[in-house]
Design a protein around this motif. Structure first.
Motif, short mmCIF file in Angstrom:
data_model
loop_
_atom_site.label_atom_id
_atom_site.label_comp_id
_atom_site.label_asym_id
_atom_site.label_seq_id
_atom_site.Cartn_x
_atom_site.Cartn_y
_atom_site.Cartn_z
N LYS A 77 2.13 16.79 15.39
CA LYS A 77 2.44 18.06 16.06
C LYS A 77 1.40 19.12 15.70
CE LYS A 77 5.85 21.52 16.84
NZ LYS A 77 7.01 22.24 16.41
N THR A 108 6.42 8.87 20.88
CA THR A 108 6.56 10.11 21.65
C THR A 108 5.63 11.19 21.09
OG1 THR A 108 8.85 9.50 22.00
CG2 THR A 108 8.24 11.76 22.49
N SER A 109 5.59 11.30 19.77
CA SER A 109 4.71 12.29 19.16
C SER A 109 3.25 12.00 19.49
CB SER A 109 4.87 12.29 17.65
OG SER A 109 6.17 12.68 17.31
N SER A 112 2.57 12.96 23.10
CA SER A 112 2.48 14.41 23.21
C SER A 112 1.17 14.93 22.63
CB SER A 112 3.66 15.01 22.47
OG SER A 112 3.52 16.39 22.41
N CYS A 115 -1.73 14.20 24.95
CA CYS A 115 -1.70 15.08 26.14
C CYS A 115 -2.21 16.48 25.81
CB CYS A 115 -0.29 15.16 26.71
SG CYS A 115 0.23 13.63 27.48
N LYS A 116 -1.77 16.99 24.66
CA LYS A 116 -2.20 18.34 24.28
C LYS A 116 -3.71 18.37 24.01
CE LYS A 116 1.52 20.76 24.49
NZ LYS A 116 2.74 20.35 23.79
N ALA A 142 7.84 13.12 27.35
CA ALA A 142 6.57 13.55 26.75
C ALA A 142 5.42 13.35 27.73
CB ALA A 142 6.30 12.77 25.47
N SER A 145 5.73 15.86 30.85
CA SER A 145 5.25 17.23 30.58
C SER A 145 3.77 17.23 30.23
CB SER A 145 6.09 17.94 29.54
OG SER A 145 6.31 17.11 28.45
N GLY A 146 3.29 16.09 29.69
CA GLY A 146 1.86 15.97 29.43
C GLY A 146 1.06 16.01 30.72
#
Length: 642
Positions: A77, A108-109, A112, A115-116, A142, A145-146
DNA sequence: ATAGGGTTAG
């Protein structure tokens, strides 16, 4: 950023826990794998201290502690928040080495994080390798939204339909990912469809979904829909209020912002920096300095004064409210000034006609080592054009491309056209537009049209008008401008032609209005307005002023070649005159009077206020959409204006 | 897994 990775001994209190068990992952295990390191890491990530969190992670490895399923979510994160793809890739290898990969939460992390960091291929790979059973709702969420985060709305929708086909449970977070992708105007229909589905599935009781829908509407410019939703929400939190307030602010509904802010004060929810930011930018647009001051006091009271967003907004607000001294004091007191701080102060001096100071500040900014951006060039170019610093402006324009490698956009071209046009170099201005590689927007041709008004050039005016009207057929201002150019040239036929055009297109002139802030309240006047409670006294004062002005205009004292009988004929009760009369009735002598007008101040009122200023001890500051006019003792700061 | 943010010409 090379972290040595070695296999450390497992922490003592979960020796019973082997990698074989990890394959049959159960969420409960997470709680058992907490260590002092992990707890500290989680704490830092929760407080958004991501850099410290990653430092701690590296320390953890160096001291021989093995990361586990409780470590990675927070490390990933932090990595995502700071957008460090290299570190992210490294973390992924650590995940594989420790055998944590099968854990769907870790996957999932990872998705995410990728993607970020805009590594969507990597995210997709992690997703595809999850196998049928590993693809839980959270993994889909994830990636959905990514996709929207990386403006790939179509992929998000495709994945959503795949999700439904495979019977994976959809929850409110799935909706959040989709709704936030509908922020483009042409996506409004889909956004509304998603709104309907959210209601159908009962997700609309989820505050975050409602807040997201609200944001979607304001980003699409549909403030009315947003307000409808806002009013219908039985429960509102800080984010709801902020979304509505900054939504109004971004769409130019400054008065609604102040109303809503006032309403918010009656609730239990306290404004935070985001709220105050929206309020300050609206104060700036309205010229509501006293409300702005209240906000400033509140910032101090709540301890937000070190927030750079708020400091920049304060500089902007004071500059736009005509208080350059205060704006400068805040600017000077800042410990660290960003380009945005410089843009605000340079623009402030520019709109008050202090081009030389703007230029000095710009050069100082460069010396300080700040890299200029496109926006600060808009500020400095317009400052040069207002102050008549034509060569300086051309110099900056050149430097923008050559020295700083910035492509000029339509905003810069309209500044340059304005700069050349005011200097009377209409042909060069026209050629500049023709040389643009992108297509010119309405404002660019509009600036040329404005210059034609100053220099009375009908030929180029007609050409500019033709182009501008193709791009902005409903902008009344341009029709009025051309009509005035014809009327200056005594070309009645032209005036009539424009009038017919306006009637055919059913265009009506916006009513002009002026206002003055007095005792924290805004006193608004239209032309011929009789709705103000002090109407009688205001009109009496106005008659007095009109007589005074007529007398002054014919007196020998006023003889600077500016005498122009026409300017005093056909007077009428303009809104700015009512505002001036009201202010003179209520303001103590010596204080500044600030009048704000929604349209450009007309020539007649300009002269009127100039003459009035010779008889009183006030400074009049009139702000119109383009700039400030300061009147004191019969002198105006804008000498290039007419 | 998640919703809100500053500067810009005419």
């Amino acid at each position: 950023m090379t972290t040595q990775y070695s296999e450390p001994p497992p922490p003592p209190h979960h020796h019973h826990h082997h990698s074989k068990k990890l394959l049959h992952f159960q969420p409960k295990i997470i709680a058992h794998t907490s260590t002092p390191w992990n707890n500290r890491l989680r704490e830092l990530a929760k407080q958004c201290q991501f850099a410290q969190a990653l430092t701690l992670y590296r320390q953890m490895l160096r001291s021989g502690n093995c990361p586990n399923t409780f470590t990675f979510p927070f490390a990933l994160k932090s990595c995502a928040a700071l957008v460090i793809p290299l570190m992210g890739l490294q973390l992924h290898t650590h995940v594989v080495k420790t055998g944590c990969e099968p854990d769907p939460y870790i996957r999932t992390s990872l998705i995410s994080m990728y993607c970020k960091c805009s590594l969507i291929q990597n995210a997709r790979k992690v997703f595809d390798e999850s196998g049928q059973l590993g693809k839980l709702t959270i993994c889909y969420n994830a990636l959905i939204s990514g996709y929207t985060f990386n403006s790939k709305f179509v992929d998000a929708v495709l994945l959503f339909s795949q999700m439904r086909k495979e019977g994976v449970l959809v929850n409110s977070v799935t909706m959040l990912g989709l709704i936030s992708g509908c922020t483009l105007p042409n996506h409004l229909a889909i956004g509304m469809y998603l709104h309907c589905s959210s209601v159908k599935f009962g997700f609309d009781t989820d505050l975050s979904v409602s807040n997201c829908l609200l944001t979607m509407y304001v980003k699409c410019g549909e403030v009315a829909y947003a307000r409808e939703l806002f009013d219908a929400m039985p429960e509102k939190d800080l984010i709801t209020w902020n979304a509505m307030i900054s939504g109004y602010a971004q769409n130019g509904f400054a008065k609604h912002v102040l109303e809503l802010y006032h309403e918010m004060e009656l609730t239990e929810i306290h404004p935070d920096p985001v709220t105050l930011l929206g309020v300050l930018s609206s104060c700036a647009n309205l010229g509501a300095q006293s409300i702005g001051c209240q906000v400033e006091r509140r910032i101090e009271y709540r301890g937000f004064q070190s927030n750079p967003f708020l400091t920049n907004a304060l500089i902007n607000m004071y500059a736009r409210c005509g208080n350059l001294v205060k704006a400068r004091a805040i600017f000077d007191s800042m410990a660290e000034r960003s380009v945005i701080s410089w843009t605000a102060i340079i623009g402030g001096y520019g709109m008050h006609g202090h081009g030389e100071i703007a230029v000095q500040l710009f050069d100082k900014m460069i010396k300080t080592g700040i890299r200029p951006d496109e926006t600060v060039f808009v500020s400095i170019l317009s400052a040069c054009s207002h102050a008549g610093l034509t060569d300086k402006g051309l110099e900056y324009y050149e430097a923008m491309e050559m020295k700083y490698n910035l492509q000029p956009g339509p905003e810069h071209y309209s500044c340059m056209v304005d700069l050349l046009g005011r200097a009377g170099r209409l042909k060069e201005a026209k050629e500049l537009i023709e040389s643009m590689q992108g297509k010119p927007d309405g404002a660019v041709w509009g600036a040329l049209l404005g210059a034609c008004k100053i220099h009375k050039n009908i030929e180029i005016a007609e050409l500019a008008f033709e182009r501008v009207i193709e791009l902005e057929p409903t902008n009344i201002g341009y029709y009025v401008l051309l009509s005035n150019i014809y009327s200056d040239a005594q070309n009645l036929e032209g005036v009539l032609r424009v009038r017919v055009m306006m009637r055919e297109r059913k265009l009506r002139k916006d009513p002009g209005c002026s206002y003055v802030e007095y005792k924290g309240k805004v006193h608004l006047f239209f032309a011929g307005d009789i709705s103000h409670p002090q109407t009688k006294e205001i009109y009496r004062k106005l008659t007095e002023l009109e007589n005074l002005v007529k007398e002054l205009h014919t007196s020998p004292k006023f003889d600077q070649g500016e005498r122009n009988e026409e300017l005093l004929i056909g007077t009428g009760v303009h809104s700015e005159k009512l505002a001036v009369a009201f202010a003179l009735l209520n303001t103590r002598s010596g204080a500044d009077i600030i009048v704000i007008k929604n349209l450009r101040v007309c020539v007649h009122c300009h002269l009127f206020i100039k003459l009035v200023s010779t008889t009183v001890d006030h400074q009049f500051v009139v702000r119109d959409p383009t700039r400030f006019h300061h009147f004191r003792n019969g002198v105006c700061s804008c000498k290039d204006y007419w």
